[in-house]
Design a protein around this motif. Structure first.
Motif, PDB file in Angstrom:
ATOM      1  N   ILE A 187      66.071  82.481  22.170  1.00 58.20           N
ATOM      2  CA  ILE A 187      66.227  82.212  23.597  1.00 58.20           C
ATOM      3  C   ILE A 187      65.268  81.089  23.959  1.00 58.20           C
ATOM      4  CG2 ILE A 187      66.031  83.140  25.934  1.00 58.20           C
ATOM      5  CD1 ILE A 187      66.585  85.875  24.867  1.00 58.20           C
ATOM      6  N   TYR A 188      65.794  80.051  24.558  1.00 58.77           N
ATOM      7  CA  TYR A 188      64.911  78.929  24.915  1.00 58.77           C
ATOM      8  C   TYR A 188      65.488  78.126  26.064  1.00 58.77           C
ATOM      9  CZ  TYR A 188      68.275  76.569  21.838  1.00 58.77           C
ATOM     10  OH  TYR A 188      69.420  76.111  21.251  1.00 58.77           O
ATOM     11  N   GLU A 189      64.612  77.326  26.676  1.00 60.97           N
ATOM     12  CA  GLU A 189      65.021  76.369  27.697  1.00 60.97           C
ATOM     13  C   GLU A 189      65.282  75.041  27.013  1.00 60.97           C
ATOM     14  OE1 GLU A 189      64.637  76.173  31.438  1.00 60.97           O
ATOM     15  OE2 GLU A 189      64.829  78.360  31.361  1.00 60.97           O
ATOM     16  N   LEU A 190      66.489  74.547  27.118  1.00 61.60           N
ATOM     17  CA  LEU A 190      66.787  73.221  26.576  1.00 61.60           C
ATOM     18  C   LEU A 190      65.870  72.198  27.245  1.00 61.60           C
ATOM     19  CD1 LEU A 190      70.588  72.318  26.368  1.00 61.60           C
ATOM     20  CD2 LEU A 190      68.907  72.305  24.536  1.00 61.60           C
ATOM     21  N   PRO A 191      65.109  71.426  26.471  1.00 59.59           N
ATOM     22  CA  PRO A 191      64.190  70.458  27.074  1.00 59.59           C
ATOM     23  C   PRO A 191      64.889  69.154  27.440  1.00 59.59           C
ATOM     24  CG  PRO A 191      63.970  70.400  24.709  1.00 59.59           C
ATOM     25  CD  PRO A 191      65.016  71.442  25.004  1.00 59.59           C
ATOM     26  N   VAL A 192      66.177  69.091  27.189  1.00 57.57           N
ATOM     27  CA  VAL A 192      66.924  67.853  27.436  1.00 57.57           C
ATOM     28  C   VAL A 192      68.184  68.142  28.243  1.00 57.57           C
ATOM     29  CG1 VAL A 192      66.126  66.626  25.385  1.00 57.57           C
ATOM     30  CG2 VAL A 192      68.077  68.167  25.206  1.00 57.57           C
ATOM     31  N   SER A 193      68.672  67.104  28.885  1.00 57.04           N
ATOM     32  CA  SER A 193      69.914  67.216  29.642  1.00 57.04           C
ATOM     33  C   SER A 193      71.097  67.215  28.672  1.00 57.04           C
ATOM     34  CB  SER A 193      70.045  66.043  30.610  1.00 57.04           C
ATOM     35  OG  SER A 193      70.216  64.845  29.885  1.00 57.04           O
ATOM     36  N   ARG A 194      72.264  67.552  29.185  1.00 57.45           N
ATOM     37  CA  ARG A 194      73.486  67.483  28.364  1.00 57.45           C
ATOM     38  C   ARG A 194      73.703  66.054  27.870  1.00 57.45           C
ATOM     39  NH1 ARG A 194      72.419  72.292  29.804  1.00 57.45           N
ATOM     40  NH2 ARG A 194      74.020  73.715  30.605  1.00 57.45           N
ATOM     41  N   LYS A 195      73.371  65.113  28.725  1.00 60.51           N
ATOM     42  CA  LYS A 195      73.514  63.701  28.350  1.00 60.51           C
ATOM     43  C   LYS A 195      72.631  63.382  27.148  1.00 60.51           C
ATOM     44  CE  LYS A 195      73.095  59.135  30.606  1.00 60.51           C
ATOM     45  NZ  LYS A 195      71.631  58.949  30.821  1.00 60.51           N
ATOM     46  N   GLU A 196      71.385  63.884  27.191  1.00 58.19           N
ATOM     47  CA  GLU A 196      70.473  63.619  26.080  1.00 58.19           C
ATOM     48  C   GLU A 196      70.901  64.325  24.795  1.00 58.19           C
ATOM     49  OE1 GLU A 196      66.044  62.836  27.740  1.00 58.19           O
ATOM     50  OE2 GLU A 196      66.999  64.669  28.465  1.00 58.19           O
ATOM     51  N   VAL A 197      71.499  65.497  24.944  1.00 59.16           N
ATOM     52  CA  VAL A 197      72.046  66.155  23.750  1.00 59.16           C
ATOM     53  C   VAL A 197      73.065  65.216  23.110  1.00 59.16           C
ATOM     54  CG1 VAL A 197      73.472  68.063  22.898  1.00 59.16           C
ATOM     55  CG2 VAL A 197      71.657  68.514  24.545  1.00 59.16           C
ATOM     56  N   GLY A 198      73.908  64.635  23.950  1.00 61.59           N
ATOM     57  CA  GLY A 198      74.891  63.681  23.445  1.00 61.59           C
ATOM     58  C   GLY A 198      74.242  62.493  22.754  1.00 61.59           C
ATOM     59  N   GLU A 199      73.136  62.013  23.326  1.00 61.35           N
ATOM     60  CA  GLU A 199      72.447  60.859  22.734  1.00 61.35           C
ATOM     61  C   GLU A 199      71.810  61.216  21.390  1.00 61.35           C
ATOM     62  OE1 GLU A 199      71.263  58.826  27.035  1.00 61.35           O
ATOM     63  OE2 GLU A 199      69.788  59.974  25.921  1.00 61.35           O
ATOM     64  N   LEU A 200      71.538  62.477  21.231  1.00 64.10           N
ATOM     65  CA  LEU A 200      70.905  62.948  20.003  1.00 64.10           C
ATOM     66  C   LEU A 200      71.916  63.113  18.889  1.00 64.10           C
ATOM     67  CD1 LEU A 200      68.178  64.027  18.885  1.00 64.10           C
ATOM     68  CD2 LEU A 200      68.664  66.183  20.018  1.00 64.10           C
ATOM     69  N   ILE A 201      73.139  63.465  19.235  1.00 62.28           N
ATOM     70  CA  ILE A 201      74.130  63.745  18.205  1.00 62.28           C
ATOM     71  C   ILE A 201      75.394  62.904  18.362  1.00 62.28           C
ATOM     72  CG2 ILE A 201      73.301  66.055  17.659  1.00 62.28           C
ATOM     73  CD1 ILE A 201      75.285  67.237  19.542  1.00 62.28           C
ATOM     74  N   ASP A 202      75.226  61.748  19.005  1.00 62.39           N
ATOM     75  CA  ASP A 202      76.313  60.773  19.091  1.00 62.39           C
ATOM     76  C   ASP A 202      77.613  61.326  19.636  1.00 62.39           C
ATOM     77  OD1 ASP A 202      74.720  58.726  18.047  1.00 62.39           O
ATOM     78  OD2 ASP A 202      75.176  59.290  15.985  1.00 62.39           O
ATOM     79  N   MET A 203      77.579  61.837  20.839  1.00 62.52           N
ATOM     80  CA  MET A 203      78.837  62.236  21.473  1.00 62.52           C
ATOM     81  C   MET A 203      78.716  62.137  22.989  1.00 62.52           C
ATOM     82  SD  MET A 203      78.653  66.312  20.575  1.00 62.52           S
ATOM     83  CE  MET A 203      79.795  66.961  21.759  1.00 62.52           C
ATOM     84  N   ARG A 204      79.829  62.232  23.666  1.00 60.83           N
ATOM     85  CA  ARG A 204      79.858  62.065  25.114  1.00 60.83           C
ATOM     86  C   ARG A 204      79.387  63.318  25.843  1.00 60.83           C
ATOM     87  NH1 ARG A 204      79.894  56.871  26.541  1.00 60.83           N
ATOM     88  NH2 ARG A 204      80.401  55.963  24.525  1.00 60.83           N
ATOM     89  N   THR A 205      78.744  63.087  26.977  1.00 55.36           N
ATOM     90  CA  THR A 205      78.256  64.195  27.795  1.00 55.36           C
ATOM     91  C   THR A 205      79.354  65.223  28.084  1.00 55.36           C
ATOM     92  OG1 THR A 205      76.890  62.530  28.873  1.00 55.36           O
ATOM     93  CG2 THR A 205      76.962  64.710  29.876  1.00 55.36           C
TER      94      THR A 205
END
Lengths: 231, 231
Positions: free
Chosen positions: B175-193
């Motif tokens: 259980i954790y708080e995502l430290p990044v936005s959905r947009k940043e998740v996309g930037e991390l793994i090369d995909m669209r928000t």
DNA sequence: CAAATATTATGATATATATCAATATTGATA
DNA sequence: TATCAATATTGATATATATCATAATATTTG
């Protein structure tokens, strides 16, 4: 590994890395006693992931691919090493076993230096250590930035990028023989063989390149650069 | 950079990297005189690509992203650094300017050590040099293998992979708080928000995870692992 | 506090890419 | 040389992903 020779000492080796200029005469002699020169034919495997790392591998002549095998004989090519450079510097100090495999894309001459000797030299020769760190960083910069760029480019951009890489970084000529199959091109830039073929044909029809089997001629470099940059 | 403190000496620093155990007392004292402790608030930029590299940056507490900016404010996240590790070891010895930018994902405490001092210590302390080489290799192994794996996974596999990374590597909790936005998740793994959002919802509907804003709960880890591995 | 802005969310549609199928071509091998 | 296997090629189709549109919610800012 085959065709061991030791006729030439490291001190007079014409392939010698500039890194060895930082070694003392004594250290050079020590390396000389603990290295092995081998010749590898095109297609032959030099080492495989999982094997114990015993050497620092230096490419004197030829072309070598560093790759990772996945499930079901699939491969992903991590990088292609050109002559006068070290191969696999990415992980040999952090692991006891190879993370990646090495195979010759062209007939190649390698020099295998006992890793233990290199480590001992690092311990006693600061200038060599610092230069090696710089070298390691430079190699991983290139590999990583290539992989990062892949993530934002689509297929046409990737093909353009790889065609320019062979021309500018590997053969330094706008006409060259592709050292890899269409399938391997796909393994290098994460795409299917059919799409590699298709886009190459497309580039040929658009007069960007000429193709004759494995022979490639870059005909419109500025346009290829645009395609590569815009993705 | 703000909130400089120097109340604590390196010798008693509780955040100290194991690498500094290889230093002599003298060298530790030297580092102590040439380092700076700073505190960075969530969202603040620590340094930007193109700036001159003057420090070796060590993360004491917090979370930091290493990223690259592309055309039109686009970003690609290269890696996320967790506490007690060096940031950006990828390129600081091979370049005079940063290749990547750094920004804090959470409030963070950093220690900036003069790079010149580190270089001088490398020159004179072989054990430190060798350990640093091992460290550099280990960091680039992780970053590179992440990027290589991205190439063979499709979107669901990437999302599963990144959810598990946060759980297992970063927060060591399901259980954790995502430290990044959905947009940043996309930037991390090369995909669209949009696709990040969509697949997260899909995983929620399939009872693989629970979502409440940024709060993520891993509910079916074995299935997520399968999705991550199968791509 | 309200207005402006960014983030999250979902659906419809367009586009890019993979997959499947069939054939030609090359290279290896007995 | 004939046979087999790998590679290269092209087209048709299915699937995955991006893009566009719109709205709800959260967050920042004046």
């Amino acid at each position: 590994m085959s065709n061991t020779t030791r006729e030439n000492g490291c001190d007079v080796c014409i392939y010698k890395s500039y890194l060895f200029n930082y070694l003392t005469k004594q250290e050079i002699a020590w390396v000389n006693l603990n290295k092995e020169d081998i010749f590898i034919k095109k297609g032959e495997i030099i080492c495989q992931e999982g094997e114990i790392i015993k050497h620092l591998v230096y490419l004197k002549e030829g072309l070598v691919k560093l790759y990772k095998t996945g499930p079901g004989r699939t491969q992903q090519i991590i990088s292609i090493t050109t002559p006068r450079d070290f191969i696999g510097l990415l992980s040999i100090f952090s692991n006891t076993e190879y993370l990646y495999s090495l195979a010759a894309l062209e007939d190649s001459s390698l020099c295998l230096i006992e890793l233990d000797v290199i480590k001992k030299i690092i311990l006693q020769n600061g200038k060599f250590a610092l230069s090696l760190i710089e070298k390691i960083n430079r190699i991983s910069d290139v590999v990583l930035s290539n992989k990062v760029e892949l993530g934002i480019k689509q297929l046409r951009g990737r093909i353009a990028h790889i065609l320019l890489m062979f021309a500018d970084k590997i053969y330094r000529s706008d006409i060259y023989e592709l050292p890899v199959s269409r399938k391997e091109v796909g393994e290098l830039i994460d795409m299917r063989t059919e799409n590699v073929v298709r886009i190459l044909s497309e580039f040929r029809k658009d007069q960007l390149i000429g193709i004759e089997g494995k022979k490639i001629e870059i005909k419109n470099k500025s346009m290829l650069k645009k395609i590569s940059e815009l993705g």
